[in-house]
Design a protein around this motif. Structure first.
Motif, PDB file in Angstrom:
ATOM      1  N   TRP A 227       0.825  -1.213   0.000  1.00 20.89           N
ATOM      2  CA  TRP A 227       0.000   0.000   0.000  1.00 20.89           C
ATOM      3  C   TRP A 227       0.859   1.263   0.000  1.00 20.89           C
ATOM      4  O   TRP A 227       0.653   2.171  -0.814  1.00 20.89           O
ATOM      5  CB  TRP A 227      -0.930  -0.043   1.228  1.00 20.89           C
ATOM      6  N   SER A 228       1.848   1.325   0.911  1.00 26.04           N
ATOM      7  CA  SER A 228       2.592   2.572   1.104  1.00 26.04           C
ATOM      8  C   SER A 228       3.719   2.779   0.103  1.00 26.04           C
ATOM      9  O   SER A 228       4.061   3.922  -0.208  1.00 26.04           O
ATOM     10  CB  SER A 228       3.164   2.620   2.522  1.00 26.04           C
ATOM     11  N   ALA A 229       4.298   1.686  -0.398  1.00 24.28           N
ATOM     12  CA  ALA A 229       5.525   1.827  -1.178  1.00 24.28           C
ATOM     13  C   ALA A 229       5.378   1.513  -2.658  1.00 24.28           C
ATOM     14  O   ALA A 229       6.287   1.816  -3.423  1.00 24.28           O
ATOM     15  CB  ALA A 229       6.628   0.951  -0.584  1.00 24.28           C
ATOM     16  N   ILE A 230       4.266   0.911  -3.074  1.00 24.26           N
ATOM     17  CA  ILE A 230       4.099   0.707  -4.511  1.00 24.26           C
ATOM     18  C   ILE A 230       2.793   1.307  -5.008  1.00 24.26           C
ATOM     19  O   ILE A 230       2.780   2.101  -5.958  1.00 24.26           O
ATOM     20  CB  ILE A 230       4.230  -0.776  -4.929  1.00 24.26           C
ATOM     21  N   TYR A 231       1.679   0.993  -4.370  1.00 24.17           N
ATOM     22  CA  TYR A 231       0.399   1.475  -4.889  1.00 24.17           C
ATOM     23  C   TYR A 231       0.243   2.979  -4.684  1.00 24.17           C
ATOM     24  O   TYR A 231      -0.245   3.681  -5.574  1.00 24.17           O
ATOM     25  CB  TYR A 231      -0.755   0.698  -4.260  1.00 24.17           C
ATOM     26  N   MET A 232       0.646   3.503  -3.531  1.00 26.00           N
ATOM     27  CA  MET A 232       0.633   4.959  -3.338  1.00 26.00           C
ATOM     28  C   MET A 232       1.542   5.638  -4.360  1.00 26.00           C
ATOM     29  O   MET A 232       1.199   6.678  -4.929  1.00 26.00           O
ATOM     30  CB  MET A 232       1.093   5.313  -1.921  1.00 26.00           C
ATOM     31  N   LEU A 233       2.696   5.041  -4.598  1.00 26.19           N
ATOM     32  CA  LEU A 233       3.657   5.587  -5.555  1.00 26.19           C
ATOM     33  C   LEU A 233       3.069   5.627  -6.961  1.00 26.19           C
ATOM     34  O   LEU A 233       3.191   6.619  -7.685  1.00 26.19           O
ATOM     35  CB  LEU A 233       4.930   4.741  -5.535  1.00 26.19           C
ATOM     36  N   GLU A 234       2.420   4.543  -7.375  1.00 30.94           N
ATOM     37  CA  GLU A 234       1.790   4.499  -8.693  1.00 30.94           C
ATOM     38  C   GLU A 234       0.737   5.588  -8.868  1.00 30.94           C
ATOM     39  O   GLU A 234       0.583   6.152  -9.950  1.00 30.94           O
ATOM     40  CB  GLU A 234       1.103   3.149  -8.912  1.00 30.94           C
ATOM     41  N   VAL A 235       0.009   5.855  -7.792  1.00 27.90           N
ATOM     42  CA  VAL A 235      -1.139   6.751  -7.891  1.00 27.90           C
ATOM     43  C   VAL A 235      -0.754   8.216  -7.735  1.00 27.90           C
ATOM     44  O   VAL A 235      -1.163   9.054  -8.542  1.00 27.90           O
ATOM     45  CB  VAL A 235      -2.203   6.377  -6.839  1.00 27.90           C
ATOM     46  N   ILE A 236       0.023   8.555  -6.694  1.00 32.34           N
ATOM     47  CA  ILE A 236       0.273   9.983  -6.445  1.00 32.34           C
ATOM     48  C   ILE A 236       1.611  10.469  -7.001  1.00 32.34           C
ATOM     49  O   ILE A 236       1.851  11.669  -7.075  1.00 32.34           O
ATOM     50  CB  ILE A 236       0.169  10.327  -4.950  1.00 32.34           C
ATOM     51  N   GLY A 237       2.493   9.529  -7.390  1.00 29.34           N
ATOM     52  CA  GLY A 237       3.723   9.944  -8.061  1.00 29.34           C
ATOM     53  C   GLY A 237       4.754  10.575  -7.155  1.00 29.34           C
ATOM     54  O   GLY A 237       5.414  11.543  -7.536  1.00 29.34           O
ATOM     55  N   GLN A 239       8.049   9.556  -4.261  1.00 32.66           N
ATOM     56  CA  GLN A 239       9.350   8.902  -4.444  1.00 32.66           C
ATOM     57  C   GLN A 239       9.566   7.865  -3.357  1.00 32.66           C
ATOM     58  O   GLN A 239       9.266   8.107  -2.193  1.00 32.66           O
ATOM     59  CB  GLN A 239      10.481   9.921  -4.402  1.00 32.66           C
ATOM     60  N   VAL A 240      10.101   6.717  -3.748  1.00 28.31           N
ATOM     61  CA  VAL A 240      10.366   5.620  -2.822  1.00 28.31           C
ATOM     62  C   VAL A 240      11.835   5.231  -2.915  1.00 28.31           C
ATOM     63  O   VAL A 240      12.405   5.154  -4.008  1.00 28.31           O
ATOM     64  CB  VAL A 240       9.478   4.402  -3.146  1.00 28.31           C
ATOM     65  N   THR A 241      12.450   5.000  -1.764  1.00 33.32           N
ATOM     66  CA  THR A 241      13.819   4.470  -1.690  1.00 33.32           C
ATOM     67  C   THR A 241      13.743   3.063  -1.116  1.00 33.32           C
ATOM     68  O   THR A 241      13.138   2.849  -0.064  1.00 33.32           O
ATOM     69  CB  THR A 241      14.707   5.349  -0.803  1.00 33.32           C
ATOM     70  N   THR A 242      14.323   2.105  -1.820  1.00 36.32           N
ATOM     71  CA  THR A 242      14.254   0.708  -1.380  1.00 36.32           C
ATOM     72  C   THR A 242      15.479   0.328  -0.557  1.00 36.32           C
ATOM     73  O   THR A 242      16.593   0.760  -0.840  1.00 36.32           O
ATOM     74  CB  THR A 242      14.152  -0.238  -2.591  1.00 36.32           C
ATOM     75  N   VAL A 243      15.249  -0.496   0.465  1.00 33.22           N
ATOM     76  CA  VAL A 243      16.330  -0.973   1.334  1.00 33.22           C
ATOM     77  C   VAL A 243      16.358  -2.493   1.242  1.00 33.22           C
ATOM     78  O   VAL A 243      15.460  -3.171   1.730  1.00 33.22           O
ATOM     79  CB  VAL A 243      16.099  -0.532   2.792  1.00 33.22           C
ATOM     80  N   ALA A 244      17.389  -3.024   0.607  1.00 31.09           N
ATOM     81  CA  ALA A 244      17.461  -4.462   0.356  1.00 31.09           C
ATOM     82  C   ALA A 244      17.688  -5.267   1.626  1.00 31.09           C
ATOM     83  O   ALA A 244      17.140  -6.357   1.785  1.00 31.09           O
ATOM     84  CB  ALA A 244      18.557  -4.764  -0.662  1.00 31.09           C
ATOM     85  N   ASP A 245      18.507  -4.756   2.532  1.00 29.74           N
ATOM     86  CA  ASP A 245      18.812  -5.462   3.775  1.00 29.74           C
ATOM     87  C   ASP A 245      18.544  -4.523   4.942  1.00 29.74           C
ATOM     88  O   ASP A 245      19.404  -3.734   5.340  1.00 29.74           O
ATOM     89  CB  ASP A 245      20.267  -5.929   3.786  1.00 29.74           C
ATOM     90  N   ALA A 246      17.343  -4.600   5.494  1.00 33.19           N
ATOM     91  CA  ALA A 246      16.956  -3.685   6.569  1.00 33.19           C
ATOM     92  C   ALA A 246      17.832  -3.847   7.800  1.00 33.19           C
ATOM     93  O   ALA A 246      18.048  -2.894   8.554  1.00 33.19           O
ATOM     94  CB  ALA A 246      15.490  -3.900   6.928  1.00 33.19           C
ATOM     95  N   ARG A 247      18.338  -5.032   8.004  1.00 32.01           N
ATOM     96  CA  ARG A 247      19.139  -5.293   9.211  1.00 32.01           C
ATOM     97  C   ARG A 247      20.433  -4.478   9.219  1.00 32.01           C
ATOM     98  O   ARG A 247      20.846  -3.986  10.269  1.00 32.01           O
ATOM     99  CB  ARG A 247      19.449  -6.791   9.288  1.00 32.01           C
ATOM    100  N   THR A 248      21.053  -4.322   8.058  1.00 35.83           N
ATOM    101  CA  THR A 248      22.348  -3.633   8.008  1.00 35.83           C
ATOM    102  C   THR A 248      22.269  -2.234   7.396  1.00 35.83           C
ATOM    103  O   THR A 248      23.149  -1.411   7.637  1.00 35.83           O
ATOM    104  CB  THR A 248      23.359  -4.463   7.196  1.00 35.83           C
ATOM    105  N   GLU A 249      21.245  -1.948   6.593  1.00 35.95           N
ATOM    106  CA  GLU A 249      21.202  -0.696   5.842  1.00 35.95           C
ATOM    107  C   GLU A 249      20.174   0.303   6.351  1.00 35.95           C
ATOM    108  O   GLU A 249      20.170   1.467   5.940  1.00 35.95           O
ATOM    109  CB  GLU A 249      20.901  -0.993   4.361  1.00 35.95           C
ATOM    110  N   PHE A 250      19.291  -0.145   7.245  1.00 30.56           N
ATOM    111  CA  PHE A 250      18.138   0.682   7.606  1.00 30.56           C
ATOM    112  C   PHE A 250      18.532   2.024   8.207  1.00 30.56           C
ATOM    113  O   PHE A 250      18.044   3.075   7.778  1.00 30.56           O
ATOM    114  CB  PHE A 250      17.234  -0.089   8.574  1.00 30.56           C
TER     115      PHE A 250
END
Length: 591
Positions: A227-237, A239-250
């Motif tokens: 809901w928050s990171a893909i569908y909201m992004l598609e609709v309102i345009g 920006q999203v930043t992805t974190v591949a490894d939340a344990r070490t990169e968060f």
């Protein structure tokens, strides 16, 4: 008020409108901007992959599983499948071969798209379903095809425009497999109309705009991230930043992004609180005294506002000065200095944790939802935190309390039903369209919801007193970051006891500082650890009624990981398996 969501009938239409509005804006990035994707580039990949998946035989209504970390490549794949009318859904990365087999068989998935690291476990999982095609992002192997090869299969004659325009609002958009605290997971079917209603309600309630910055670190198999990171992004345009490894990169990613909208589970908020407290503890002398005063002033003024009291002007001036001198620096240090909407969800959070963050100027509020309701069904608008509640229902849907206290919800955010389980659907959605959530709650005079507990998880002691285990557990966790999970036990007993599980990250820090081996078994018997937990339990007991208080506790000799027999992938307690695993330990607390 018109919203971006209300202007479209499907996510496909919404995405195309967003691309047309601002094609060269960066839509998706990784921390530091190492990898970026504009809306124009995203759309180009969607068109290529849609043609490729169509050539692979994927069409409208077909189900495709995705198993990957949070990375930019996920977005073109998911949205390409949307434009075919296919149903893309994510599999938790912690899934066992048996769990993978279950969701693939239950969903009838024809294809699974994954990273190379997950191929071995997937191969074991698809052993009984050999018709499932494996598409690997990184490299091809036996019986797999690369994503690049899929894209190259697309035919020039593929009619992309006709494909996405054939998608209907009531078509299933995705499946969310419930965490399954009891029994097998159920495939929640969410339609394009469901999710657009959720996004529309979010836009109205929170006044979300295209300027929002969001961090994607929760599993994409969870409704909240979708809901928050893909569908909201598609609709309102935004920006999203992805974190591949939340344990070490968060932590670093949070400071890099400085999100305007940030949601996390209670355990993340507890760790952020511990991080701020560690920074505060490093200040000494005159600076230390200033920091202590600033925290007091900010907390005192915030508590008065949260309690509905007016703040006297001398305290208001002190709080403003404290914010300029100290609190703004603390917020910036963790990357939450620009957050406009901060939410905690998926599980109950301690009021003490919420008061702490509001005291330092981060207006965190509790939110509530479930997969069956397309995400966060209730939340507080920015600047309108009401402590003890989980906010108001998103506009467009209804909420009421049944005679037995159960929370009921009705509206366009309600799922289409459980896949392959009409009997379970009928148990959840009544003839009038109300979802029986299984939560016990109450509504205040402004329509804000207060959750008491799960209907089936209330503790009823030997004297017949009803208690909320989550309330007790949250107070215990509030007073020691070393405590990762607490389980209150007392059903049909004379008094309450608790099982304590140490947080693995906090335990590692404690062990290093104390010169100990970071072993759950050794730390469970360490006198220093026991003293910390004992103090936290004692402090929690001061916040609880006499009948709710914990009389004895035991520290379990294990670190609990999400996606296991004791914790769901979203960190919810699996109470029955916990009780069975530690039956001897529990009985010892009552002897």
């Amino acid at each position: 008020m018109p919203t971006f969501a209300s202007a479209s009938a499907t996510l496909c239409e919404a995405f195309q409108a967003t691309v047309a509005r601002d094609p060269d804006k960066i839509a998706i990035r990784t921390p530091g901007g190492a990898s970026t994707l504009t809306f124009r580039e995203w759309d180009a990949r969607v068109r290529r992959l849609a043609a490729g998946f169509a050539a692979l035989g994927v069409g409208r209504g077909d189900r495709v599983a995705l198993m990957m970390t949070n990375r930019p490549e996920f977005y073109p794949i998911d949205v390409a499948l949307q434009h075919l009318g296919a149903i893309a859904f994510s599999v938790y990365n912690t899934s066992s071969p048996e769990q993978i087999d279950y969701v693939l068989v239950d969903s009838g998935a024809r294809v699974i798209v994954c990273e190379e690291q997950f191929v071995p476990v997937i191969r074991k999982g698809v052993a009984g379903t050999p018709t499932v095609r494996i598409v690997c992002l990184d490299a091809a192997g036996p019986d797999t095809v690369t994503l690049e090869e899929v894209g190259a299969r697309g035919l020039d004659s593929f009619d992309f425009e006709s494909a996405w325009r054939a998608v209907q609002p009531d078509d299933v958009l995705t499946l969310i497999y419930t965490s399954g605290t009891t029994g097998d997971p159920k495939g929640v079917q969410l339609t394009h109309a469901n999710m657009l209603a959720m996004v529309d309600g979010t836009e109205q309630l929170t006044t979300a705009t295209a300027e929002e910055r969001v961090l994607s670190f929760l599993p994409s198999a969870h409704a909240a991230d979708r809901w928050s990171a893909i569908y909201m992004l598609e609709v309102i345009g935004n920006q999203v930043t992805t974190v591949a490894d939340a344990r070490t990169e968060f932590a670093a990613a949070l400071v890099d992004v400085r999100p305007t909208v940030f949601g996390a589970v209670p355990q993340v908020w507890q760790k952020l609180k511990a991080g701020i407290e560690l920074r505060v503890g490093e200040a000494s002398g005159a600076r230390g005294a200033l920091v202590d005063w600033a925290l007091w002033a900010g907390r005192r003024a915030s508590d008065m506002r949260l309690d509905g009291d007016s703040v006297p002007w001398p305290l208001r001036l002190q709080a403003e000065l404290a914010d300029r001198l100290v609190l703004s620096e603390l917020r910036a240090a963790v990357g939450l200095d620009r957050v406009r909407l901060a939410l905690s969800g998926a599980a109950p959070i301690s009021p003490e944790v919420l008061r702490f963050f509001n005291g330092v100027g981060i207006a965190v509020s509790d939110a509530w939802g479930m997969s069956e309701l397309a995400g966060m069904a209730t939340m507080s608008p920015p600047g309108k935190v009401r402590l003890g509640t989980v906010g108001a229902i998103v506009p467009g849907s209804e909420i009421r309390i049944a005679e037995d206290g159960e929370v009921l919800v009705r509206g366009p955010i309600v799922m289409k039903g459980y896949l392959n389980k009409p009997d379970k659907t009928a148990e959840t959605i009544d003839a009038d369209g109300w979802v029986h959530t299984g939560d016990i709650g109450a509504l205040d005079d402004q329509g804000y919801l207060r959750i008491v507990d799960r209907k089936k998880e209330l503790i009823i002691n030997a004297a017949g007193k009803n208690m909320s285990p989550s309330v007790i557990e949250n107070w215990i966790k509030a007073f020691a970051p070393l405590i990762g999970q607490a389980v209150a036990i007392g059903d049909n007993r004379k008094y309450n006891v608790a099982l304590i599980c140490l947080d693995p990250d906090a335990a590692a820090i404690h062990a290093r500082q104390a010169g100990l081996t970071c072993s759950a078994e050794l730390l469970a018997t360490d006198p220093g650890v026991h003293a910390i937990v004992e103090t936290a339990v004692a402090q929690a007991n001061t916040k609880l009624s006499r009948v709710e208080q914990i009389k004895r506790f035991a520290i379990v000799p294990d670190f609990w990981q999400p996606g296991t027999d004791v914790l769901t992938p979203t960190m919810k307690l699996r109470r029955k398996p916990i009780a069975e695993r530690y039956a001897g330990l529990i009985e010892g607390l009552y002897r």
